[in-house]
Design a protein around this motif. Structure first.
Motif, PDB file in Angstrom:
ATOM      1  N   MET A 192      38.501  32.527  37.740  1.00 43.92           N
ATOM      2  CA  MET A 192      38.878  33.724  36.961  1.00 43.92           C
ATOM      3  C   MET A 192      38.256  34.962  37.602  1.00 43.92           C
ATOM      4  N   ASN A 193      39.034  36.038  37.781  1.00 42.33           N
ATOM      5  CA  ASN A 193      38.534  37.268  38.377  1.00 42.33           C
ATOM      6  C   ASN A 193      37.580  37.974  37.432  1.00 42.33           C
ATOM      7  N   ASP A 194      36.580  38.653  38.021  1.00 41.06           N
ATOM      8  CA  ASP A 194      35.637  39.413  37.207  1.00 41.06           C
ATOM      9  C   ASP A 194      36.340  40.586  36.547  1.00 41.06           C
ATOM     10  N   ARG A 195      36.049  40.766  35.263  1.00 41.19           N
ATOM     11  CA  ARG A 195      36.585  41.912  34.523  1.00 41.19           C
ATOM     12  C   ARG A 195      35.589  43.060  34.626  1.00 41.19           C
ATOM     13  N   VAL A 196      36.072  44.237  35.040  1.00 36.56           N
ATOM     14  CA  VAL A 196      35.212  45.401  35.230  1.00 36.56           C
ATOM     15  C   VAL A 196      35.745  46.558  34.403  1.00 36.56           C
ATOM     16  N   LEU A 197      34.864  47.174  33.637  1.00 36.50           N
ATOM     17  CA  LEU A 197      35.211  48.358  32.848  1.00 36.50           C
ATOM     18  C   LEU A 197      34.758  49.605  33.601  1.00 36.50           C
ATOM     19  N   LEU A 198      35.696  50.497  33.888  1.00 32.62           N
ATOM     20  CA  LEU A 198      35.395  51.776  34.531  1.00 32.62           C
ATOM     21  C   LEU A 198      35.477  52.876  33.476  1.00 32.62           C
ATOM     22  N   ILE A 199      34.362  53.564  33.230  1.00 32.42           N
ATOM     23  CA  ILE A 199      34.328  54.672  32.275  1.00 32.42           C
ATOM     24  C   ILE A 199      34.201  55.953  33.088  1.00 32.42           C
ATOM     25  N   GLU A 200      35.315  56.668  33.241  1.00 32.17           N
ATOM     26  CA  GLU A 200      35.397  57.827  34.130  1.00 32.17           C
ATOM     27  C   GLU A 200      36.461  58.790  33.602  1.00 32.17           C
ATOM     28  N   ASP A 201      36.081  60.072  33.419  1.00 30.17           N
ATOM     29  CA  ASP A 201      37.025  61.027  32.842  1.00 30.17           C
ATOM     30  C   ASP A 201      37.916  61.702  33.881  1.00 30.17           C
TER      31      ASP A 201
END
Length: 229
Positions: free
Chosen positions: A1-10
Motif C-alpha cells: 500500500m502506498n504511503d498517504r501524505v497530507l500536504l497543507i499548503e495555501d
C-alpha cells in the motif's frame, strides 16, 4: 500500500506542483489549503506523513503542528519562507520532525519526506522492550512509557533516544549522534540535537531542568544513565 501524505499548503500552484511530483513517486496525496482543513483531514484519515506550510491564511502552521502532535506521532515536515532560525527551534520543540525552507528543490523534499517516513517505521526485528526502572522503550511499537503513561515523542526524537538507550552509561558526542542519525538532515541546523534532547527530557524526566536519565557531560556530549529509579 502506498504511503498517504497530507500536504497543507495555501499556495495552490505550489501545492499542485508538489502533489504531482510526489504522486509520481507513488505517494497517495491529499491537499488542504488551510490549517483548519488540514486538521479536519487529519482527524478523518490516517496519514503516513504530513507536509505542513508554516504560513497559512487562517491558523499558524506551528499551531497546526502543535494541535496534531498533541494526540498523534505522525511525522511532520514543515515548509517555510521564513529564514529566522528561531522558527526551526520552535518547530522542533513542538514536534516537527524536519524543516525545509522555501524555495526548495523537489528532489530535496522527496529525500526528506522519505527520511521522516523511514524514521517513523520500526526497524525490523528490533522488538525487545528496553526497561530502565520506571521507563519502558518499545522499539517495535516506537513507544515510550513512563510509569505506564505514554510519552509523546516524534519519530526523530524516538530514534535519538534509542541510540542513547542502546548504549547506557556511555558518553556519546553530538558528532557521534549526528553520524548515527545519518540521513536525518540534522546538520541543517547544528543545535537541533540539543533541541531534541530538551524535548525528550520534557517527556521522560521527572524534573527536566535536573535530568537523571539523559545527562549532559559538559564538553563531551550526552549519556543515558545506566541506573534509574
Amino acid at each position: 500500500m502506498n504511503d498517504r501524505v497530507l500536504l497543507i499548503e495555501d499556495d495552490a500552484r505550489l501545492a499542485e506542483m508538489v502533489s504531482d511530483y510526489l504522486g509520481g513517486f507513488g505517494f497517495n496525496m491529499t491537499v488542504a489549503g488551510t490549517g483548519a482543513n488540514g486538521i479536519d483531514e487529519h482527524t478523518r484519515t490516517p496519514f503516513s506523513a504530513i507536509v505542513l506550510d508554516l504560513m497559512l491564511p487562517d491558523i499558524d502552521g506551528l499551531e497546526v503542528c502543535r494541535t496534531i502532535k498533541a494526540h498523534d506521532s505522525v511525522p511532520i515536515l514543515m515548509l517555510t519562507a521564513k529564514g529566522d532560525p528561531m522558527d526551526r527551534i520552535i518547530g522542533l520543540e513542538i514536534g516537527a520532525d524536519d524543516y525545509l525552507p522555501k524555495p526548495f528543490e523537489p528532489r530535496e523534499l522527496l529525500a526528506r519526506l522519505r527520511a521522516v517516513l523511514r524514521r517513523g517505521k520500526a526497524a525490523p526485528g528490533a522488538n525487545e522492550t528496553l526497561t530502565f526502572g520506571r521507563l519502558e522503550i518499545a522499539p517495535d511499537a516506537m513507544s515510550v512509557k513512563l510509569d505506564g503513561e505514554d510519552c509523546n515523542l516524534t519519530a526523530h526524537q524516538f530514534s535519538l533516544l534509542m541510540i542513547l538507550a542502546s548504549a547506557p552509561g556511555r558518553v556519546l558526542s553530538r558528532d557521534t549522534l549526528m553520524d548515527r542519525l545519518k540521513g536525518t538532515d540534522l546538520d541543517v541546523f547544528d543545535r537541533s540535537i540539543d533541541v531534541h534532547i530538551s524535548r525528550i527530557r520534557a517527556e521522560i524526566e521527572d524534573d527536566p531542568k535536573n535530568p537523571r536519565r539523559v545527562i549532559t557531560v559538559r564538553g563531551a556530549g550526552y549519556v543515558f544513565a545506566r541506573e534509574q529509579d
